[in-house]
Design an enzyme around this catalytic site. Structure first.
Site, mmCIF file in Angstrom:
data_model
loop_
_atom_site.group_PDB
_atom_site.id
_atom_site.type_symbol
_atom_site.label_atom_id
_atom_site.label_comp_id
_atom_site.label_asym_id
_atom_site.label_seq_id
_atom_site.Cartn_x
_atom_site.Cartn_y
_atom_site.Cartn_z
ATOM 1 N N CYS A 186 0.860 -1.184 0.000
ATOM 2 C CA CYS A 186 0.000 0.000 0.000
ATOM 3 C C CYS A 186 0.899 1.237 0.000
ATOM 4 O O CYS A 186 1.886 1.283 0.727
ATOM 5 C CB CYS A 186 -0.861 -0.056 1.267
ATOM 6 S SG CYS A 186 -1.574 1.504 1.784
ATOM 7 N N CYS A 225 -3.813 7.523 -0.554
ATOM 8 C CA CYS A 225 -5.175 7.666 -1.088
ATOM 9 C C CYS A 225 -6.182 8.114 -0.040
ATOM 10 O O CYS A 225 -7.206 8.709 -0.388
ATOM 11 C CB CYS A 225 -5.634 6.353 -1.706
ATOM 12 S SG CYS A 225 -4.327 5.439 -2.512
ATOM 13 N N THR A 246 -3.432 4.757 8.110
ATOM 14 C CA THR A 246 -2.451 4.359 7.098
ATOM 15 C C THR A 246 -1.426 5.466 6.839
ATOM 16 O O THR A 246 -1.799 6.611 6.580
ATOM 17 C CB THR A 246 -3.196 4.008 5.791
ATOM 18 O OG1 THR A 246 -4.107 2.952 6.072
ATOM 19 C CG2 THR A 246 -2.232 3.564 4.717
ATOM 20 N N GLU A 279 0.520 1.212 9.580
ATOM 21 C CA GLU A 279 -0.625 1.895 10.160
ATOM 22 C C GLU A 279 -0.239 2.297 11.581
ATOM 23 O O GLU A 279 0.697 1.723 12.144
ATOM 24 C CB GLU A 279 -1.864 0.977 10.229
ATOM 25 C CG GLU A 279 -2.714 0.994 8.975
ATOM 26 C CD GLU A 279 -2.155 0.123 7.860
ATOM 27 O OE1 GLU A 279 -1.424 -0.843 8.183
ATOM 28 O OE2 GLU A 279 -2.416 0.390 6.683
ATOM 29 N N HIS A 315 -13.165 5.408 -1.018
ATOM 30 C CA HIS A 315 -12.030 4.521 -0.717
ATOM 31 C C HIS A 315 -12.318 3.083 -1.157
ATOM 32 O O HIS A 315 -11.421 2.363 -1.584
ATOM 33 C CB HIS A 315 -11.654 4.579 0.766
ATOM 34 C CG HIS A 315 -10.196 4.274 0.963
ATOM 35 N ND1 HIS A 315 -9.183 5.085 0.509
ATOM 36 C CD2 HIS A 315 -9.566 3.198 1.512
ATOM 37 C CE1 HIS A 315 -8.008 4.541 0.779
ATOM 38 N NE2 HIS A 315 -8.215 3.390 1.386
ATOM 39 N N TYR A 319 -9.954 0.541 -3.905
ATOM 40 C CA TYR A 319 -9.444 -0.812 -3.657
ATOM 41 C C TYR A 319 -9.460 -1.677 -4.925
ATOM 42 O O TYR A 319 -8.676 -2.617 -5.045
ATOM 43 C CB TYR A 319 -10.295 -1.487 -2.570
ATOM 44 C CG TYR A 319 -9.815 -1.226 -1.168
ATOM 45 C CD1 TYR A 319 -9.181 -0.041 -0.838
ATOM 46 C CD2 TYR A 319 -10.001 -2.167 -0.162
ATOM 47 C CE1 TYR A 319 -8.744 0.191 0.451
ATOM 48 C CE2 TYR A 319 -9.561 -1.937 1.124
ATOM 49 C CZ TYR A 319 -8.934 -0.760 1.425
ATOM 50 O OH TYR A 319 -8.494 -0.532 2.699
ATOM 51 N N CYS A 377 -5.823 -0.780 -6.314
ATOM 52 C CA CYS A 377 -4.587 -1.189 -5.604
ATOM 53 C C CYS A 377 -4.568 -2.675 -5.307
ATOM 54 O O CYS A 377 -3.512 -3.307 -5.406
ATOM 55 C CB CYS A 377 -4.390 -0.358 -4.344
ATOM 56 S SG CYS A 377 -5.517 -0.721 -3.000
ATOM 57 N N GLU A 420 -6.110 -5.694 5.633
ATOM 58 C CA GLU A 420 -6.576 -4.395 5.134
ATOM 59 C C GLU A 420 -7.718 -4.592 4.130
ATOM 60 O O GLU A 420 -8.644 -3.789 4.059
ATOM 61 C CB GLU A 420 -5.393 -3.677 4.466
ATOM 62 C CG GLU A 420 -5.641 -2.230 4.139
ATOM 63 C CD GLU A 420 -4.363 -1.583 3.608
ATOM 64 O OE1 GLU A 420 -3.692 -0.885 4.372
ATOM 65 O OE2 GLU A 420 -4.025 -1.795 2.434
HETATM 66 FE FE1 SF4 Z 1 -3.405 1.840 0.435
HETATM 67 FE FE2 SF4 Z 1 -5.044 0.965 -1.468
HETATM 68 FE FE3 SF4 Z 1 -5.980 2.542 0.511
HETATM 69 FE FE4 SF4 Z 1 -4.357 3.515 -1.388
HETATM 70 S S1 SF4 Z 1 -6.464 2.682 -1.701
HETATM 71 S S2 SF4 Z 1 -4.212 3.898 0.830
HETATM 72 S S3 SF4 Z 1 -2.982 1.793 -1.756
HETATM 73 S S4 SF4 Z 1 -5.172 0.446 0.725
#
Ligand code: SF4
Length: 498
Positions: free
Chosen positions: A99, A103, A190, A255, A290, A294, A297, A443
């Site tokens: 990660c 974001c 995060t 985190e 968010h 996902y 990522c 996560e």
């Molecule tokens: Fe991390 Fe994915 Fe969240 Fe971006 S969207 S902060 S890469 S878990």
């Protein structure tokens, strides 16, 4: 726009932030073996704006400062921006294997843009002005932001105002002429130790009794009274060993717990103050943003795992076996499903403000996250099946570096003669580190809200009455259907109604 190096230099200057790792205070996170991989992973979001393959995805034109900005501080101007977000996240997972942590702050900016815009429409324009000034400040400096949402929550059955510990949710403890004083803590944040600033949002819909907890603000991480305690992860101590195979020391994420010990926040940094009615829409807007991300990522990490599994099959000469092909195809299906849902949430974006405020389709964003809460476990299981038990039992890289046993390990870890044992060990370690990671598993379940939260959204958004009418009409039961313009049986979300 800042380069990756400029970001790292900026973090070095932030000397006063109180950050603890394994009981010790860290003054320079860029030199700390535990946190340096997180700095490098966050840095990838800055580098992306200057690298040929990501430059177009990672830059966007900001109408707020009339300049190009790094996409991670951009306010989405249409569905194509949301699509670019998902694609950029997939690519950055390929470059980091983890990660990259930027974001959440980005989603917080887009959420506050919409919520303060809606507040202004209802006649409360002060928050809008403050937020737009802050946005300009962030975009001009290309700041590294963390988003802090999840409160420590205390007794889960009690509302914030009913808690035995009144600081179980972040709250306002004092109102002054020049600002407010806040107290409380946010958990699982995060990238919190490697950012310039933190943007704080309420974690749930509040009631009138919880008004003191309906607060959103942004402050530099080195504000007096802020304490960060970094959490541990599986395999994290391998970063301290100085090797480069066993622990992926080059990129990682973290985190942490952020504690606000009577922290002063000036008024110009307060974007929501005690107006509890906005907390429900705010949470809905943020979480859907968010959850959509996902799809990018996590599918990017899925590519890393599929790639490692496929190469490991070659290393032992089984790549053409039908059962291996079948497992790899299943992994591709699971991975592309997560990505497709993220893209659908982006292309079906909705505009929540007259002047913009492009938001993801909430149903597809929640579907994306729900797939992500399940499929990475299955992708990992299939990868472990292909790689064999050695993915959990391989010798250390330090055994390979020991002159006495290297030759023996090269002989006995080798599969097909063309692929050296060290290559196989590197792929096994990569697979172990990514597929058993917090980033790909835990996560995926709990980040952006655990699976129960998505089920609540499915029940709210799906129009069961409409679906019932459809079924009744096909059953020749007398029913009058008012056909909606779109084929999906859908009810509007809270955020679309206000
Ligand atoms: Fe991390 Fe994915 Fe969240 Fe971006 S969207 S902060 S890469 S878990």
């Amino acid at each position: 726009m800042r380069t990756g190096e400029q970001y790292v230099e900026g973090i070095k200057e932030r000397r006063h932030a109180k950050i603890y790792v394994m009981g010790k205070q860290v003054t320079d996170v860029t030199a700390n073996l535990f946190l340096k991989p997180s700095v490098l992973s966050y840095k990838a979001t800055f580098d992306a704006a200057f690298q040929e393959d990501t430059r177009d995805l990672a830059r966007a034109f900001s109408p707020f400062i009339n300049e190009e900005v790094n996409r991670f501080v951009h306010i989405h101007q249409g569905p194509q921006d949301l699509v670019a977000k998902v694609k950029l996240l997939r690519r950055l997972s390929h470059k980091t294997g983890t990660c990259f942590q930027r974001c959440v702050g980005w989603d917080a900016l887009n959420t506050l843009y919409i919520v303060t815009g809606k507040m202004a429409k209802r006649g409360d324009g002060v928050y809008r002005e403050r937020f737009l000034q802050y946005l300009e400040y962030v975009q001009r400096r290309d700041l590294a932001l963390a988003g802090a949402m999840t409160d420590v929550k205390g007794v889960r059955t009690l509302r914030p105002s009913e808690q035995p510990n009144p600081d179980a949710y972040v709250r306002v403890v004092e109102e002054r002429d020049d600002g407010i004083v806040v107290s409380g803590a946010k958990a699982n944040i995060t990238g919190i130790a490697v950012v310039d600033e933190v943007v704080v949002l309420p974690t749930r819909a509040m009631t009138e009794q919880d008004a003191a907890y309906a607060v959103s603000f942004a402050i530099p991480l080195d504000t007096p009274g802020v304490v960060v305690v970094v959490g541990r992860q599986i395999n994290d101590a391998r970063r301290l060993e100085g090797g480069d195979i066993d622990g992926l020391p080059y990129m990682a994420h973290h985190e942490g717990l952020i504690i606000f010990n009577n922290v002063f926040v000036p008024w110009e940094r307060v974007f929501l103050y005690k107006d509890w009615r906005w907390t429900g829409p705010l949470v809905e807007i943020f979480s859907s943003y968010h959850r959509q991300g996902y799809g990018g990522c996590k599918s990017g990490l899925g590519d890393v795992i599929i790639g490692a599994a496929s190469e490991l099959a070659k290393a032992i000469g089984v790549e053409n076996r039908p059962q291996i092909g079948e497992k790899l195809a299943e992994m591709v299906f699971l991975n592309e499903s997560m990505y497709s849902a993220g893209l659908a949430a982006s292309w079906e974006a909705v505009k929540l403000l007259d002047e913009g405020g492009w938001w993801v389709d909430p149903m597809y964003a929640n579907v994306t996250k729900h797939l992500v809460a399940r499929f990475p476990y299955e992708i990992s299981r299939l990868a472990h099946d292909i790689a064999g038990g050695i993915v959990g039992t391989a010798p250390s890289e330090f055994d390979l570096k020991n002159e006495e046993i290297r030759a023996l390990l090269e002989k006995y870890l080798q599969g097909v003669p063309e692929i050296p044992a060290e290559e196989r060990l590197r792929l096994l370690r990569l697979l172990e580190n990514v597929s058993v990671s917090v980033g790909f598993l835990i996560e995926s379940v709990h980040g952006a809200g655990s699976p129960a939260a998505q089920k609540i959204m499915f029940s709210r958004l799906y129009d069961f009455e409409k679906a019932g009418e459809i079924a009744k009409s096909l059953s020749r039961i007398k029913v009058t259907i008012k056909w909606p313009k779109t084929p999906e049986p859908r009810r509007p979300s809270e955020s679309e109604k206000i």
